[in-house]
Design an enzyme around this catalytic site. Sequence first.
Site, mmCIF file in Angstrom:
data_model
loop_
_atom_site.group_PDB
_atom_site.id
_atom_site.type_symbol
_atom_site.label_atom_id
_atom_site.label_comp_id
_atom_site.label_asym_id
_atom_site.label_seq_id
_atom_site.Cartn_x
_atom_site.Cartn_y
_atom_site.Cartn_z
ATOM 1 N N HIS A 68 0.835 -1.205 0.000
ATOM 2 C CA HIS A 68 0.000 0.000 0.000
ATOM 3 C C HIS A 68 0.872 1.257 0.000
ATOM 4 O O HIS A 68 0.621 2.207 -0.764
ATOM 5 C CB HIS A 68 -0.894 -0.040 1.239
ATOM 6 C CG HIS A 68 -1.723 1.173 1.479
ATOM 7 N ND1 HIS A 68 -3.021 1.290 1.050
ATOM 8 C CD2 HIS A 68 -1.437 2.338 2.130
ATOM 9 C CE1 HIS A 68 -3.510 2.471 1.421
ATOM 10 N NE2 HIS A 68 -2.561 3.131 2.079
ATOM 11 N N GLU A 69 1.904 1.299 0.832
ATOM 12 C CA GLU A 69 2.758 2.488 0.924
ATOM 13 C C GLU A 69 3.557 2.713 -0.354
ATOM 14 O O GLU A 69 3.796 3.863 -0.756
ATOM 15 C CB GLU A 69 3.693 2.381 2.130
ATOM 16 C CG GLU A 69 2.990 2.291 3.476
ATOM 17 C CD GLU A 69 1.987 3.404 3.720
ATOM 18 O OE1 GLU A 69 2.209 4.534 3.237
ATOM 19 O OE2 GLU A 69 0.972 3.147 4.396
ATOM 20 N N HIS B 14 1.458 4.716 -2.546
ATOM 21 C CA HIS B 14 1.529 6.158 -2.282
ATOM 22 C C HIS B 14 2.781 6.754 -2.922
ATOM 23 O O HIS B 14 2.745 7.840 -3.509
ATOM 24 C CB HIS B 14 1.551 6.431 -0.774
ATOM 25 C CG HIS B 14 0.223 6.319 -0.118
ATOM 26 N ND1 HIS B 14 -0.935 6.840 -0.670
ATOM 27 C CD2 HIS B 14 -0.151 5.743 1.062
ATOM 28 C CE1 HIS B 14 -1.954 6.591 0.133
ATOM 29 N NE2 HIS B 14 -1.510 5.930 1.199
ATOM 30 N N HIS C 170 -5.957 7.242 -1.682
ATOM 31 C CA HIS C 170 -6.907 6.230 -1.245
ATOM 32 C C HIS C 170 -8.122 6.123 -2.164
ATOM 33 O O HIS C 170 -8.699 7.144 -2.581
ATOM 34 C CB HIS C 170 -7.351 6.519 0.180
ATOM 35 C CG HIS C 170 -6.229 6.422 1.163
ATOM 36 N ND1 HIS C 170 -5.874 7.457 1.991
ATOM 37 C CD2 HIS C 170 -5.356 5.420 1.432
ATOM 38 C CE1 HIS C 170 -4.846 7.087 2.745
ATOM 39 N NE2 HIS C 170 -4.503 5.867 2.415
#
Length: 389
Positions: free
Chosen positions: A188-189, A192, A198
Amino acid sequence: MKTKNLINLAKLSILSLGLFMTSCSNESFEEIAPESNQTPELVEKFFLGDPVKVQNLGDGTYLFNDIIFTEDQLTDTAIQFDENPKPGAQVDPKLGLAGGITKWPNNTIIYVLDSSLSSNQIQVTRNSMEEWSSKTSIRFKERTNENYYVTIRNNGNNCNCASASVGVQGSRGRINMGVRTSEVVMIHEIGHTLGYIHEQTRSDRDDHVIILFENIQAGAESQFRKNTRSQNIGEFDIRSTMMYGAYTFSKNGKPTITRLDGTTHPRRRPELSPGDIAGTNQVYPGDGGGGGGGGNTDTCEGIEEWVNGRQYTVGDRVTYQGFLYERDFTRWNRIKECDTVTPPADICAGVSEYNRNTRYSPGNKVTYRGFLYELQNNFRWSNLGRCGN
């Protein structure tokens, strides 16, 4: 090719006090560090014209949930944001405003593994990189002498949590891992770091999910607000690695997000969804890794001329006034001149990185986030093209 994607680019409609709270115990991971006894002081800034409440970390960066902004990405007042700019447009004198979120050049994340990392954190990092590189056009390269890179470090918190820069941020980029950070969180990071936001804040999310504000922790409501001016790519993807869990920031053990029929979606898994994969190969076109993308040949052949008024998405390529351009999150990046067979070896060779404390004069050139810029007579920076490999 339009894709199912994870990203809400441009406008992060923005996550406020809940940035610093723990996720619900029904989740198998925490997203962010556990709540401390001290409430951090928040300041209001603007990102692409939207107000954001962020914590000033005192080093020129600001924490916003699990996202880290640099001061160049934020402004003190709202600015006019052009959602459909034309290629070759000169950018604001403050280079950071050239694009609030900037792609990594050459589909490659340049990284440094900090000495603070444990052997387990390093293994989690490598496993997460493999998930991205084996299924998409994204590549990872350990830093040698590049002046733009992300440092991956241990934040010391005993949690399955992390925070990350959004997009390439020069040498200030970082991913801060908790002691127990898992592949679920690290994948997930990395999203980013690639520039993704999101999924549940997409402007079209109400057609797919219900946000139950009555179950959300006080102060965390803004993390679920829609980005009304965001550029949605593909269909809403509830399975995306960038999607919040059904119980994230719950105050009472009840779901904060459900499907339209009231059912909850499964917990995130340590893997990319089909939409994540397709979306990334659109945003970062290339050889496709495990099977996608459109070829990264940097050629103008077969590329259509830019059309005023047409809506373009990240990863689209056009020709304009004899140059090849590729659409970034909030601007166009010039790749090369069309009458050259291949791009120059490295147009940035010998050019220093932009320094906000330096006073520049027209004609000065700098490198910034993997691109070469020249200051024009009107004191606006012009993108001269991508740095070489």
